[in-house]
Design a protein around this motif. Structure first.
Motif, PDB file in Angstrom:
ATOM      1  N   GLY A  73      19.961   6.809 -44.885  1.00 36.31           N
ATOM      2  CA  GLY A  73      18.888   6.593 -45.645  1.00 36.31           C
ATOM      3  C   GLY A  73      18.310   7.602 -46.095  1.00 36.31           C
ATOM      4  O   GLY A  73      18.420   8.163 -47.230  1.00 36.31           O
ATOM      5  N   VAL A  74      18.676   8.598 -45.082  1.00 32.58           N
ATOM      6  CA  VAL A  74      17.940   9.557 -45.250  1.00 32.58           C
ATOM      7  C   VAL A  74      18.934  10.475 -45.894  1.00 32.58           C
ATOM      8  O   VAL A  74      18.192  11.367 -46.589  1.00 32.58           O
ATOM      9  CB  VAL A  74      17.573  10.533 -43.835  1.00 32.58           C
ATOM     10  N   ASP A  75      19.787  10.614 -45.599  1.00 36.00           N
ATOM     11  CA  ASP A  75      21.045  11.592 -46.389  1.00 36.00           C
ATOM     12  C   ASP A  75      20.854  11.043 -47.998  1.00 36.00           C
ATOM     13  O   ASP A  75      21.021  12.014 -49.392  1.00 36.00           O
ATOM     14  CB  ASP A  75      22.706  11.331 -45.778  1.00 36.00           C
ATOM     15  N   ILE A  76      20.897   9.477 -48.207  1.00 36.33           N
ATOM     16  CA  ILE A  76      20.845   9.370 -49.724  1.00 36.33           C
ATOM     17  C   ILE A  76      19.786   9.620 -50.767  1.00 36.33           C
ATOM     18  O   ILE A  76      19.394  10.190 -51.297  1.00 36.33           O
ATOM     19  CB  ILE A  76      20.863   8.210 -49.955  1.00 36.33           C
ATOM     20  N   PHE A  77      18.929   9.489 -50.022  1.00 32.35           N
ATOM     21  CA  PHE A  77      16.840  10.377 -50.712  1.00 32.35           C
ATOM     22  C   PHE A  77      17.616  11.238 -50.562  1.00 32.35           C
ATOM     23  O   PHE A  77      16.587  12.286 -51.335  1.00 32.35           O
ATOM     24  CB  PHE A  77      15.869   9.353 -49.805  1.00 32.35           C
ATOM     25  N   GLY A  78      17.354  12.519 -49.669  1.00 30.20           N
ATOM     26  CA  GLY A  78      17.734  13.881 -49.338  1.00 30.20           C
ATOM     27  C   GLY A  78      18.939  14.261 -50.605  1.00 30.20           C
ATOM     28  O   GLY A  78      18.152  15.185 -51.412  1.00 30.20           O
ATOM     29  N   VAL A  79      19.471  13.754 -50.676  1.00 26.48           N
ATOM     30  CA  VAL A  79      20.644  14.387 -51.272  1.00 26.48           C
ATOM     31  C   VAL A  79      20.516  14.213 -52.768  1.00 26.48           C
ATOM     32  O   VAL A  79      20.411  15.531 -53.688  1.00 26.48           O
ATOM     33  CB  VAL A  79      22.029  14.161 -50.967  1.00 26.48           C
ATOM     34  N   PHE A  80      20.564  12.813 -53.010  1.00 32.54           N
ATOM     35  CA  PHE A  80      19.655  12.305 -54.566  1.00 32.54           C
ATOM     36  C   PHE A  80      18.032  12.913 -54.985  1.00 32.54           C
ATOM     37  O   PHE A  80      18.262  13.135 -55.992  1.00 32.54           O
ATOM     38  CB  PHE A  80      19.642  10.991 -54.299  1.00 32.54           C
ATOM     39  N   GLY A  81      17.459  12.802 -54.451  1.00 26.57           N
ATOM     40  CA  GLY A  81      16.146  13.293 -54.697  1.00 26.57           C
ATOM     41  C   GLY A  81      16.450  15.607 -55.009  1.00 26.57           C
ATOM     42  O   GLY A  81      15.870  15.588 -55.826  1.00 26.57           O
ATOM     43  N   GLY A  82      16.663  15.990 -53.073  1.00 28.02           N
ATOM     44  CA  GLY A  82      16.676  16.998 -53.392  1.00 28.02           C
ATOM     45  C   GLY A  82      17.673  17.899 -54.956  1.00 28.02           C
ATOM     46  O   GLY A  82      17.211  18.357 -55.513  1.00 28.02           O
ATOM     47  N   ALA A  83      19.000  16.564 -55.715  1.00 26.51           N
ATOM     48  CA  ALA A  83      19.572  17.427 -56.446  1.00 26.51           C
ATOM     49  C   ALA A  83      18.736  17.174 -58.266  1.00 26.51           C
ATOM     50  O   ALA A  83      18.445  17.770 -58.626  1.00 26.51           O
ATOM     51  CB  ALA A  83      20.917  16.300 -56.560  1.00 26.51           C
ATOM     52  N   SER A  84      18.050  16.179 -57.774  1.00 31.14           N
ATOM     53  CA  SER A  84      17.350  15.813 -58.810  1.00 31.14           C
ATOM     54  C   SER A  84      16.010  16.928 -59.129  1.00 31.14           C
ATOM     55  O   SER A  84      15.947  16.742 -60.610  1.00 31.14           O
ATOM     56  CB  SER A  84      16.863  14.603 -58.964  1.00 31.14           C
ATOM     57  N   ARG A  85      15.400  16.874 -57.663  1.00 29.27           N
ATOM     58  CA  ARG A  85      14.396  18.118 -58.528  1.00 29.27           C
ATOM     59  C   ARG A  85      14.978  19.328 -58.549  1.00 29.27           C
ATOM     60  O   ARG A  85      14.507  20.357 -59.209  1.00 29.27           O
ATOM     61  CB  ARG A  85      13.534  18.255 -57.360  1.00 29.27           C
ATOM     62  N   GLY A  86      15.956  19.807 -57.673  1.00 34.00           N
ATOM     63  CA  GLY A  86      16.297  21.103 -58.379  1.00 34.00           C
ATOM     64  C   GLY A  86      17.047  20.862 -59.844  1.00 34.00           C
ATOM     65  O   GLY A  86      16.813  22.352 -60.518  1.00 34.00           O
ATOM     66  N   THR A  87      17.579  19.581 -60.027  1.00 30.79           N
ATOM     67  CA  THR A  87      18.094  19.891 -62.041  1.00 30.79           C
ATOM     68  C   THR A  87      17.211  19.799 -62.888  1.00 30.79           C
ATOM     69  O   THR A  87      16.762  20.966 -63.473  1.00 30.79           O
ATOM     70  CB  THR A  87      18.477  18.159 -62.468  1.00 30.79           C
ATOM     71  N   VAL A  88      15.584  19.879 -62.358  1.00 21.40           N
ATOM     72  CA  VAL A  88      14.490  19.767 -63.035  1.00 21.40           C
ATOM     73  C   VAL A  88      14.508  21.567 -63.398  1.00 21.40           C
ATOM     74  O   VAL A  88      13.834  22.065 -64.940  1.00 21.40           O
ATOM     75  CB  VAL A  88      13.160  18.497 -62.660  1.00 21.40           C
ATOM     76  N   PHE A  89      14.784  22.034 -62.080  1.00 22.07           N
ATOM     77  CA  PHE A  89      13.720  23.611 -61.908  1.00 22.07           C
ATOM     78  C   PHE A  89      14.706  24.048 -62.790  1.00 22.07           C
ATOM     79  O   PHE A  89      14.118  25.332 -63.477  1.00 22.07           O
ATOM     80  CB  PHE A  89      13.729  24.228 -60.311  1.00 22.07           C
ATOM     81  N   ALA A  90      16.015  23.913 -62.735  1.00 16.08           N
ATOM     82  CA  ALA A  90      16.997  24.741 -63.366  1.00 16.08           C
ATOM     83  C   ALA A  90      16.387  24.507 -65.291  1.00 16.08           C
ATOM     84  O   ALA A  90      17.101  25.553 -65.666  1.00 16.08           O
ATOM     85  CB  ALA A  90      18.717  24.250 -63.052  1.00 16.08           C
ATOM     86  N   ALA A  91      16.655  23.181 -65.509  1.00 15.81           N
ATOM     87  CA  ALA A  91      16.690  23.533 -66.761  1.00 15.81           C
ATOM     88  C   ALA A  91      14.615  23.731 -67.160  1.00 15.81           C
ATOM     89  O   ALA A  91      15.469  24.946 -68.630  1.00 15.81           O
ATOM     90  CB  ALA A  91      16.104  21.771 -67.370  1.00 15.81           C
ATOM     91  N   ALA A  92      14.001  23.513 -66.833  1.00 14.18           N
ATOM     92  CA  ALA A  92      12.572  25.144 -66.648  1.00 14.18           C
ATOM     93  C   ALA A  92      12.907  25.873 -67.245  1.00 14.18           C
ATOM     94  O   ALA A  92      12.837  26.920 -67.972  1.00 14.18           O
ATOM     95  CB  ALA A  92      11.941  24.079 -65.981  1.00 14.18           C
ATOM     96  N   GLY A  93      13.700  26.354 -65.918  1.00 15.79           N
ATOM     97  CA  GLY A  93      14.670  28.043 -66.294  1.00 15.79           C
ATOM     98  C   GLY A  93      14.792  28.526 -67.575  1.00 15.79           C
ATOM     99  O   GLY A  93      14.738  29.002 -68.085  1.00 15.79           O
TER     100      GLY A  93
END
Length: 256
Positions: free
Chosen positions: A178-198
């Motif tokens: 469960g932690v891996d699901i939330f960690g991978v999915f959540g971290g990838a989504s957060r990174g995508t938002v940062f990358a788009a903003a950049g």
């Protein structure tokens, strides 16, 4: 204790941002911003909202103090004394210190603090920077830094680099998955938002148009302009909420 309280507070903010973005995806944003300011305003509207904001602000101050301790004394783990990691911890101390201050100021009655539009702030800061000598290069470099940070966040999440920071041996197999699901999915989504903003900041620098820069709210809304339509924003929204839940897992199992 301060660090774990900070992770809980960060989780609350990201879950709320995810919920607000999800409303926007279904054209039911109610005029709320899908960013930290929108999350603060959402909490303030609830019963005992001001009390909750005080609690969140103090918890975020705890996160800032923990990051300061990492900068001064090193992080947990065998390589926690590396200068690079201390420098990153110092930067996070400044960031969480600012976030804590903005939340506490709002709770104390300064409604212009914390809940302001991230989009307006991004455009104002970009406009001022573009007027400086070499402003285009400065804004462009900042955009590249944010975009690279976003990719770095996403890649590290996908590679499960967070494992070394968590007490994985104390989790059951089901909890670990469960932690891996939330960690991978959540971290990838957060990174995508940062990358788009950049990417938007880079566009603002290249075209010399401050209006091209976007805060979190406008960045999230821009996902609806893709061929996937609102469904990409739905995916990212759920991912940000997942990162919030992952933050709660950090509050329980983080090595501090």
């Amino acid at each position: 204790m301060a660090a774990r309280a900070g992770f809980v507070a960060r989780g609350v903010i990201y879950v709320l941002i995810g919920v607000l973005a999800l409303r926007i995806a279904f054209a039911d944003g109610g005029g709320k911003q899908a960013d930290r300011g929108g999350a603060i305003a959402e909490i303030a509207d609830k019963p005992f909202g001001v009390v909750l904001l005080w609690v969140l602000g103090i918890a975020l101050a705890g996160m800032a103090l923990w990051r300061l301790s990492e900068a001064l004394f090193g992080q947990a783990g065998p390589d926690g004394d590396k200068p690079g990691k201390r420098a990153i911890a110092a930067g996070r101390f400044v960031f969480y210190g600012f976030v804590s201050y903005s939340v506490l100021s709002f709770a104390a009655g300064d409604k212009s603090s914390g809940s302001g539009s991230s989009d307006k702030s991004s455009k104002d800061i970009t406009a001022k920077a573009l007027d400086w000598p070499g402003g285009q290069w400065i804004v462009g470099a900042a955009g590249v830094a944010v975009a690279v940070a976003g990719v770095w966040i996403a890649v590290r999440a996908i590679m499960r680099k967070y494992h070394k920071h968590l007490k994985m041996s104390e989790m059951s197999d089901k909890t670990r998955k469960g932690v891996d699901i939330f960690g991978v999915f959540g971290g990838a989504s957060r990174g995508t938002v940062f990358a788009a903003a950049g990417g938007f900041a880079i566009a603002a620098a290249v075209q010399h148009k401050p209006g091209k820069a976007k805060g979190m709210d406008d960045t999230l809304r821009s996902f609806t302009d893709t061929p996937a339509g609102p469904w990409l924003l739905v995916l990212i929204s759920v991912g940000l909420a997942a990162f919030g839940i992952f933050s709660w897992a950090n509050a329980r199992w983080r090595k501090v």
